[in-house]
Write a protein that holds these residues in place. Sequence first.
Motif, PDB file in Angstrom:
ATOM      1  N   SER A 429       0.805  -1.186   0.238  1.00 26.99           N
ATOM      2  CA  SER A 429      -0.010   0.093   0.006  1.00 26.99           C
ATOM      3  C   SER A 429       1.011   1.209   0.283  1.00 26.99           C
ATOM      4  O   SER A 429       2.119   1.068   0.394  1.00 26.99           O
ATOM      5  CB  SER A 429      -0.881  -0.094   1.073  1.00 26.99           C
ATOM      6  OG  SER A 429      -0.884   1.079   1.921  1.00 26.99           O
ATOM      7  N   ILE A 430       0.230   2.443  -0.440  1.00 29.28           N
ATOM      8  CA  ILE A 430       0.977   3.698  -0.415  1.00 29.28           C
ATOM      9  C   ILE A 430       1.452   4.203   0.943  1.00 29.28           C
ATOM     10  O   ILE A 430       2.404   5.020   1.104  1.00 29.28           O
ATOM     11  CB  ILE A 430       0.084   4.794  -1.010  1.00 29.28           C
ATOM     12  CG1 ILE A 430       1.038   5.959  -1.477  1.00 29.28           C
ATOM     13  CG2 ILE A 430      -1.193   5.150  -0.035  1.00 29.28           C
ATOM     14  CD1 ILE A 430       0.300   6.903  -2.231  1.00 29.28           C
ATOM     15  N   LEU A 431       0.806   3.704   2.179  1.00 30.80           N
ATOM     16  CA  LEU A 431       1.209   3.843   3.395  1.00 30.80           C
ATOM     17  C   LEU A 431       2.353   3.086   3.791  1.00 30.80           C
ATOM     18  O   LEU A 431       2.802   3.288   4.813  1.00 30.80           O
ATOM     19  CB  LEU A 431       0.109   3.143   4.414  1.00 30.80           C
ATOM     20  CG  LEU A 431      -1.478   3.947   4.227  1.00 30.80           C
ATOM     21  CD1 LEU A 431      -2.636   3.234   5.139  1.00 30.80           C
ATOM     22  CD2 LEU A 431      -1.480   5.398   4.541  1.00 30.80           C
ATOM     23  N   SER A 432       3.060   2.165   3.039  1.00 32.84           N
ATOM     24  CA  SER A 432       4.248   1.521   3.212  1.00 32.84           C
ATOM     25  C   SER A 432       5.208   2.467   2.657  1.00 32.84           C
ATOM     26  O   SER A 432       6.708   1.780   2.961  1.00 32.84           O
ATOM     27  CB  SER A 432       4.099   0.222   2.755  1.00 32.84           C
ATOM     28  OG  SER A 432       3.165  -0.460   3.130  1.00 32.84           O
ATOM     29  N   ILE A 433       5.099   3.491   2.074  1.00 33.19           N
ATOM     30  CA  ILE A 433       6.486   4.360   1.691  1.00 33.19           C
ATOM     31  C   ILE A 433       7.405   4.427   2.748  1.00 33.19           C
ATOM     32  O   ILE A 433       8.903   4.111   2.365  1.00 33.19           O
ATOM     33  CB  ILE A 433       5.892   5.436   1.229  1.00 33.19           C
ATOM     34  CG1 ILE A 433       5.099   5.320   0.073  1.00 33.19           C
ATOM     35  CG2 ILE A 433       7.180   6.627   1.231  1.00 33.19           C
ATOM     36  CD1 ILE A 433       4.514   6.924  -0.535  1.00 33.19           C
ATOM     37  N   PRO A 434       7.261   4.757   3.949  1.00 39.17           N
ATOM     38  CA  PRO A 434       8.513   5.068   5.037  1.00 39.17           C
ATOM     39  C   PRO A 434       9.524   3.820   5.165  1.00 39.17           C
ATOM     40  O   PRO A 434      10.396   3.968   5.650  1.00 39.17           O
ATOM     41  CB  PRO A 434       7.584   5.046   6.313  1.00 39.17           C
ATOM     42  CG  PRO A 434       6.391   5.766   5.813  1.00 39.17           C
ATOM     43  CD  PRO A 434       6.032   4.995   4.763  1.00 39.17           C
ATOM     44  N   VAL A 435       8.918   2.332   4.709  1.00 34.98           N
ATOM     45  CA  VAL A 435       9.954   1.409   4.961  1.00 34.98           C
ATOM     46  C   VAL A 435      10.908   1.176   4.051  1.00 34.98           C
ATOM     47  O   VAL A 435      12.128   0.716   4.043  1.00 34.98           O
ATOM     48  CB  VAL A 435       9.248   0.175   4.956  1.00 34.98           C
ATOM     49  CG1 VAL A 435       8.041   0.009   6.136  1.00 34.98           C
ATOM     50  CG2 VAL A 435       8.508  -0.300   3.699  1.00 34.98           C
ATOM     51  N   PHE A 436      10.734   2.194   2.761  1.00 35.10           N
ATOM     52  CA  PHE A 436      12.104   2.581   1.978  1.00 35.10           C
ATOM     53  C   PHE A 436      12.962   3.205   2.245  1.00 35.10           C
ATOM     54  O   PHE A 436      14.170   3.186   1.682  1.00 35.10           O
ATOM     55  CB  PHE A 436      11.279   3.017   0.627  1.00 35.10           C
ATOM     56  CG  PHE A 436      10.598   1.634  -0.062  1.00 35.10           C
ATOM     57  CD1 PHE A 436      11.085   1.153  -1.234  1.00 35.10           C
ATOM     58  CD2 PHE A 436       9.363   1.690   0.290  1.00 35.10           C
ATOM     59  CE1 PHE A 436      10.283   0.112  -1.896  1.00 35.10           C
ATOM     60  CE2 PHE A 436       8.422   0.666  -0.323  1.00 35.10           C
ATOM     61  CZ  PHE A 436       8.798  -0.115  -1.342  1.00 35.10           C
ATOM     62  N   GLU A 437      13.037   3.897   3.550  1.00 34.37           N
ATOM     63  CA  GLU A 437      14.011   4.687   4.238  1.00 34.37           C
ATOM     64  C   GLU A 437      14.813   5.647   3.368  1.00 34.37           C
ATOM     65  O   GLU A 437      14.210   6.545   2.818  1.00 34.37           O
ATOM     66  CB  GLU A 437      14.715   3.468   5.002  1.00 34.37           C
ATOM     67  CG  GLU A 437      14.084   3.104   6.073  1.00 34.37           C
ATOM     68  CD  GLU A 437      14.891   1.897   6.844  1.00 34.37           C
ATOM     69  OE1 GLU A 437      16.067   1.712   6.580  1.00 34.37           O
ATOM     70  OE2 GLU A 437      14.334   1.369   7.588  1.00 34.37           O
ATOM     71  N   ASP A 438      16.335   5.123   3.210  1.00 33.49           N
ATOM     72  CA  ASP A 438      17.054   5.960   2.314  1.00 33.49           C
ATOM     73  C   ASP A 438      16.575   6.089   1.010  1.00 33.49           C
ATOM     74  O   ASP A 438      16.963   6.822   0.112  1.00 33.49           O
ATOM     75  CB  ASP A 438      18.463   5.644   2.541  1.00 33.49           C
ATOM     76  CG  ASP A 438      18.801   3.873   2.062  1.00 33.49           C
ATOM     77  OD1 ASP A 438      17.793   3.380   2.453  1.00 33.49           O
ATOM     78  OD2 ASP A 438      19.736   3.759   1.699  1.00 33.49           O
ATOM     79  N   THR A 439      16.043   5.111   0.300  1.00 35.44           N
ATOM     80  CA  THR A 439      15.422   5.099  -0.961  1.00 35.44           C
ATOM     81  C   THR A 439      13.811   5.624  -1.140  1.00 35.44           C
ATOM     82  O   THR A 439      13.182   5.390  -2.178  1.00 35.44           O
ATOM     83  CB  THR A 439      15.618   3.822  -1.753  1.00 35.44           C
ATOM     84  OG1 THR A 439      14.510   2.878  -1.037  1.00 35.44           O
ATOM     85  CG2 THR A 439      17.034   3.081  -1.243  1.00 35.44           C
ATOM     86  N   ILE A 440      13.438   6.350  -0.167  1.00 37.56           N
ATOM     87  CA  ILE A 440      12.057   6.844  -0.136  1.00 37.56           C
ATOM     88  C   ILE A 440      11.824   7.736  -1.405  1.00 37.56           C
ATOM     89  O   ILE A 440      10.729   7.487  -1.929  1.00 37.56           O
ATOM     90  CB  ILE A 440      11.808   7.597   0.938  1.00 37.56           C
ATOM     91  CG1 ILE A 440      10.218   7.621   1.357  1.00 37.56           C
ATOM     92  CG2 ILE A 440      12.372   8.717   1.407  1.00 37.56           C
ATOM     93  CD1 ILE A 440       9.725   8.075   2.541  1.00 37.56           C
ATOM     94  N   ILE A 441      12.611   8.413  -1.895  1.00 39.66           N
ATOM     95  CA  ILE A 441      12.249   9.312  -3.108  1.00 39.66           C
ATOM     96  C   ILE A 441      12.467   8.416  -4.253  1.00 39.66           C
ATOM     97  O   ILE A 441      11.384   8.951  -4.932  1.00 39.66           O
ATOM     98  CB  ILE A 441      13.682  10.369  -3.134  1.00 39.66           C
ATOM     99  CG1 ILE A 441      13.781  11.165  -1.878  1.00 39.66           C
ATOM    100  CG2 ILE A 441      13.243  11.381  -4.395  1.00 39.66           C
ATOM    101  CD1 ILE A 441      12.436  12.344  -1.827  1.00 39.66           C
ATOM    102  N   ALA A 442      12.885   7.528  -4.251  1.00 38.30           N
ATOM    103  CA  ALA A 442      12.842   6.649  -5.644  1.00 38.30           C
ATOM    104  C   ALA A 442      11.339   5.854  -5.585  1.00 38.30           C
ATOM    105  O   ALA A 442      10.821   6.029  -6.749  1.00 38.30           O
ATOM    106  CB  ALA A 442      13.854   5.515  -5.292  1.00 38.30           C
TER     107      ALA A 442
END
Length: 479
Positions: A429-442
């Motif tokens: 889900s879109i709510l999971s974006i934070p788990v991408f941490e240092d690649t969140i912009i990607a």
Amino acid sequence: MAVNMNELASIIIEKVGGIDNISSATHCVTRLRFILVDKEKADTMYLKKLDGILGVVYGSGQYQIVLGANVLPIFNIIEKEYGINTGDKDNNNYIGKVESVESVESNEKAKKRLVYYMEKITRFLSSSLTPFITVLYGVGMLKIVLSLLSYFLPSLSNNATYIMFNLFTETPFYFMPILIAYGSAKTLKSNPIFAITVSAMLLYPNFTSLLEKSGTMTFFGLPVLSASYSNTLLPAIMSTILLAKLEKYFYKIIPPALCTILAPLCILTVALPIVLVVLAPIGIIIGNNVVNIFVWISNITGGISIGLLAAVWPFILMGGMNMLFVAPMTEFLASNGYDNLFRPAWILHNIAEGGACIGVALKTKNKKFRSDAIAAAVSAIVSGVSEPALYGINLRLKRPLIAVVIGGLAGGSIAGFLGARAYALVYSSILSIPVFEDTIIAIIYAIVASFLVSFIIAFILGFDDIEEGTNKINEGNDI
């Protein structure tokens, strides 16, 4: 018009061949999953036309009815009213079950096919991993909360309470063999304490430190592989299968009066050397090779690998083969500490489904269908559940599915080339974006691309609209 749950449940039971044709029933987030004695007795075409049913697929040995939000009410009715094996009871199907005379001959032929064994392995792995995956989703969502807190309040990352919660999110992976052993033993209907004990031995600090200090250890003169078994999947599964067979054997041959004393002794004594010398090392080797295969595929295909997986994912779902990827995905995440293939692809596929649904919503003239399309988009994008969008909207209208494929390919390729990595197992889900941490912009760039591409293409391609006040497609009106 509201769906009559009791009536729908009754029709489903009837059209899958009746109670006698159902070995067991389980469910996931959106699908009612049956193990049928004879799947040929099910009236699939009739079921597909029923209001409240989004689709019907057969995959991984399961007859799957896609119900979306209706799945839990229907499952509860079936469990309460029809006395069908549900929950843990369905695990009988993984270790063998007496079947009706009519199905024995057909099943004997099926057993000669590779697909039979693949389906059996998939069902076993899926059931064995379910308890572990459930925990991972829980700690994954907790990790999202912690990531958001540390982003807005950086000083919290040094707080003792924050540190404890963060350690908690890492615990399931460290003790992964124990959790996997429990799920596997429950699936095999064996004693989970035996499986947990042997897997715990692989993690026992004194055992691991002994291996580290000595470098080479022997057991009955045979070498013991010096390896770390935390974050591993296959050693626990393989050892649990052995323990289940030993348990069945020793409880059968030892006189009942002596079983309580001798059976556990024999089971554990025989199992330990086999596990330490043979099964655990083999599990490590196979697991590493599985990870290396996916790393090799990613290297060969480059950044486009995520896009390719996101593009084909609708068809994997339609084939009911999505559970095939649970085990390699878990091994991949546990071994690398991140997932730069499966989780990004699944999230971007869901975003593409939602984008296409929004395109449909803006294009349709049917107010009721517009509302359905928006609800399906929210389900895919926010809740991470794509079946209502796939079966209820995009596949149903056909052309929007093209938009989903292209949107997934576009967003996935961007995610691949920019190096998006998920560091926890969470809902797609879109709510999971934070788990991408240092690649969140990607992943943010990739999500925007998937949504816009699928939305624009769905809007431009158009579709045969749904007639106002009906549930029928108006094939003469290409808007």
